[in-house]
Design a protein around this motif. Structure first.
Motif, PDB file in Angstrom:
ATOM      1  N   UNK A  12       0.920  -0.981  -0.039  1.00 13.77           N
ATOM      2  CA  UNK A  12       0.224  -0.236   0.035  1.00 13.77           C
ATOM      3  C   UNK A  12       0.853   1.251  -0.392  1.00 13.77           C
ATOM      4  N   UNK A  13       1.101   1.941  -1.126  1.00 15.21           N
ATOM      5  CA  UNK A  13       1.374   3.161  -1.216  1.00 15.21           C
ATOM      6  C   UNK A  13       1.432   4.294  -0.281  1.00 15.21           C
ATOM      7  N   UNK A  14       2.763   4.443   0.947  1.00 15.35           N
ATOM      8  CA  UNK A  14       2.708   5.117   1.513  1.00 15.35           C
ATOM      9  C   UNK A  14       1.081   5.267   2.892  1.00 15.35           C
ATOM     10  N   UNK A  15       0.969   3.433   2.988  1.00 17.83           N
ATOM     11  CA  UNK A  15       0.179   3.449   4.259  1.00 17.83           C
ATOM     12  C   UNK A  15       0.787   3.421   5.410  1.00 17.83           C
ATOM     13  N   UNK A  16       1.785   3.523   5.317  1.00 19.58           N
ATOM     14  CA  UNK A  16       2.370   3.274   6.672  1.00 19.58           C
ATOM     15  C   UNK A  16       2.183   4.592   7.563  1.00 19.58           C
ATOM     16  N   UNK A  17       1.900   5.620   6.425  1.00 19.98           N
ATOM     17  CA  UNK A  17       1.983   7.160   7.192  1.00 19.98           C
ATOM     18  C   UNK A  17       0.493   7.308   6.998  1.00 19.98           C
ATOM     19  N   UNK A  18      -0.072   7.162   6.560  1.00 18.45           N
ATOM     20  CA  UNK A  18      -1.684   7.362   6.539  1.00 18.45           C
ATOM     21  C   UNK A  18      -2.487   7.732   7.379  1.00 18.45           C
ATOM     22  N   UNK A  19      -3.608   8.576   7.531  1.00 20.61           N
ATOM     23  CA  UNK A  19      -4.557   8.490   8.334  1.00 20.61           C
ATOM     24  C   UNK A  19      -6.201   7.671   8.458  1.00 20.61           C
ATOM     25  N   UNK A  20      -5.997   7.561   7.162  1.00 21.80           N
ATOM     26  CA  UNK A  20      -7.497   7.104   6.227  1.00 21.80           C
ATOM     27  C   UNK A  20      -6.843   6.462   5.450  1.00 21.80           C
ATOM     28  N   UNK A  21      -7.552   5.145   5.069  1.00 24.51           N
ATOM     29  CA  UNK A  21      -6.710   4.372   4.334  1.00 24.51           C
ATOM     30  C   UNK A  21      -8.694   4.036   3.218  1.00 24.51           C
ATOM     31  N   UNK A  22      -8.323   4.214   2.010  1.00 27.02           N
ATOM     32  CA  UNK A  22      -9.229   3.958   0.541  1.00 27.02           C
ATOM     33  C   UNK A  22      -9.503   2.726   0.837  1.00 27.02           C
TER      34      UNK A  22
END
Length: 372
Positions: free
Chosen positions: A158-168
């Motif tokens: 998941x690109x950028x998934x470890x810093x995201x506040x929301x996940x789609x």
């Protein structure tokens, strides 16, 4: 057809170029950013917001500037030249497209202003370990429970998934694993109970994440689209990737030609050898062919006809993929061993170009799409 930029677009290109020159001209700065816990510098991300880049593709009603695919192309080309590490592609282009095309007004008003201000980050979790490039290959499930859905499954890379506040998150509401029908998109709080993440640097030093969803409860109001929305967002992201590849190739061609003028063999610069001049010219020709395809992608991606839009993106991605491999391989050969070192920039460009080729299907995958 007139491909010249407007005055406003030229000003955008110049301002973005100055921003990246101040933050990335010194390659040591990029190495330092990559070593930070999140893999990029939040201060630079704040500068993106201050410059209006994060608000660029969104409507004015959500605090945006209403920019289109050409403006995104301009920004992504500069990102490619700079080898920038911030999650612009993941959060603003890909996730932003899902939010623009799929979410309700209430969700847009909740998330987009904070995203445009640099206060929150959104990532799209759609890839699964066995799905490869097929968006409809989904085993993650979403089961209705009153006014909530319960999500179960795992997502990979998941690109950028470890810093995201929301996940789609794409999840299956009905049907079997590869059915095109029965897929929904859900906006999930990344800190919600049952969400676990493992982040890591990828080959190009951008960040990816493995994400597990264990009985994650999501309000029904945060179902924000279906497979058609995800495919449209993918197409917009492919167009942006083509532009990024052009920027990276342009920088790599320039870097290679400069090296040829400095590197000496038999007492003269290797740039005087005609055979090597021809190879440099071939690199430039491939770059300009890719640039034409990136422009074509930017002008085609707003097409509401999904089939025509998909074919246009496949054509662009296949052609740019062929060009980036040629340019990258020639650059490594003309540089020699120095291009394989972590200390020198050329190898990092080649790594990023290789990752761009694999995202959403490599050149061979898209040639098969066109032939089908």
């Amino acid at each position: 057809m007139d491909f010249d930029f407007t005055e406003e677009q030229r000003l955008l290109r110049d301002s973005v170029g100055k921003l990246f020159a101040s933050r990335y001209a010194d390659f040591e700065k990029r190495k330092a950013y990559a070593k930070l816990p999140e893999g990029f510098d939040r201060a630079v991300w704040a500068e993106y917001a201050e410059a209006g880049l994060l608000a660029l593709p969104f409507d004015e009603a959500q605090g945006g500037f209403g920019g289109g695919p050409v403006e995104t192309m301009i920004v992504m080309e500069e990102i490619g030249k700079a080898l920038a590490l911030e999650p612009y592609l993941a959060a603003i282009v890909f996730a932003g497209a899902v939010l623009r095309h799929g979410s309700s007004a209430a969700v847009r008003d909740e998330v987009i202003p904070a995203l445009a201000a640099g206060e929150t980050i959104v990532a799209v979790a759609h890839t699964e370990r066995s799905s490869r490039h097929d968006l409809e290959d989904v085993t993650t499930t979403a089961k209705r429970d009153g006014d909530h859905f319960i999500l179960e499954g795992e997502k990979s890379v998941v690109l950028g998934g470890d810093t995201a506040d929301w996940l789609i998150v794409s999840a299956r509401l009905a049907g079997s694993r590869r059915d095109r029908d029965g897929i929904g998109l859900f906006l999930v709080d990344a800190k919600a109970e049952g969400v676990s993440r493992r982040g890591y640097p990828m080959q190009d030093l951008l960040r990816g994440a493995e994400i597990s969803l264990a009985s994650v409860r999501v309000p029904a109001a945060r179902q924000i689209g279906d497979l058609a929305v995800l495919e449209r967002a993918r197409d917009e992201t492919i167009a942006a990737l083509c532009a990024e590849a052009v920027g990276a190739m342009e920088a790599l061609v320039g870097l290679t030609v400069d090296y040829m003028k400095q590197r000496k063999q038999f007492g003269v610069a290797i740039s005087v050898f005609q055979a090597l001049q021809h190879r440099a010219v071939d690199m430039y020709v491939a770059l300009e062919q890719a640039r034409s395809l990136a422009i074509f992608a930017a002008l085609s991606v707003a097409d509401d006809d999904a089939e025509a839009r998909g074919k246009a993106m496949a054509l662009a991605k296949a052609g740019v993929g062929k060009a980036l491999h040629f340019v990258g391989q020639q650059a490594i050969q003309l540089h020699g061993g120095i291009a394989m070192t972590m200390e020198y920039k050329a190898g990092h460009y080649f790594k990023r170009l290789t990752m761009i080729d694999t995202m959403f299907g490599n050149a061979d995958h898209h040639r098969r799409r066109l032939a089908a």
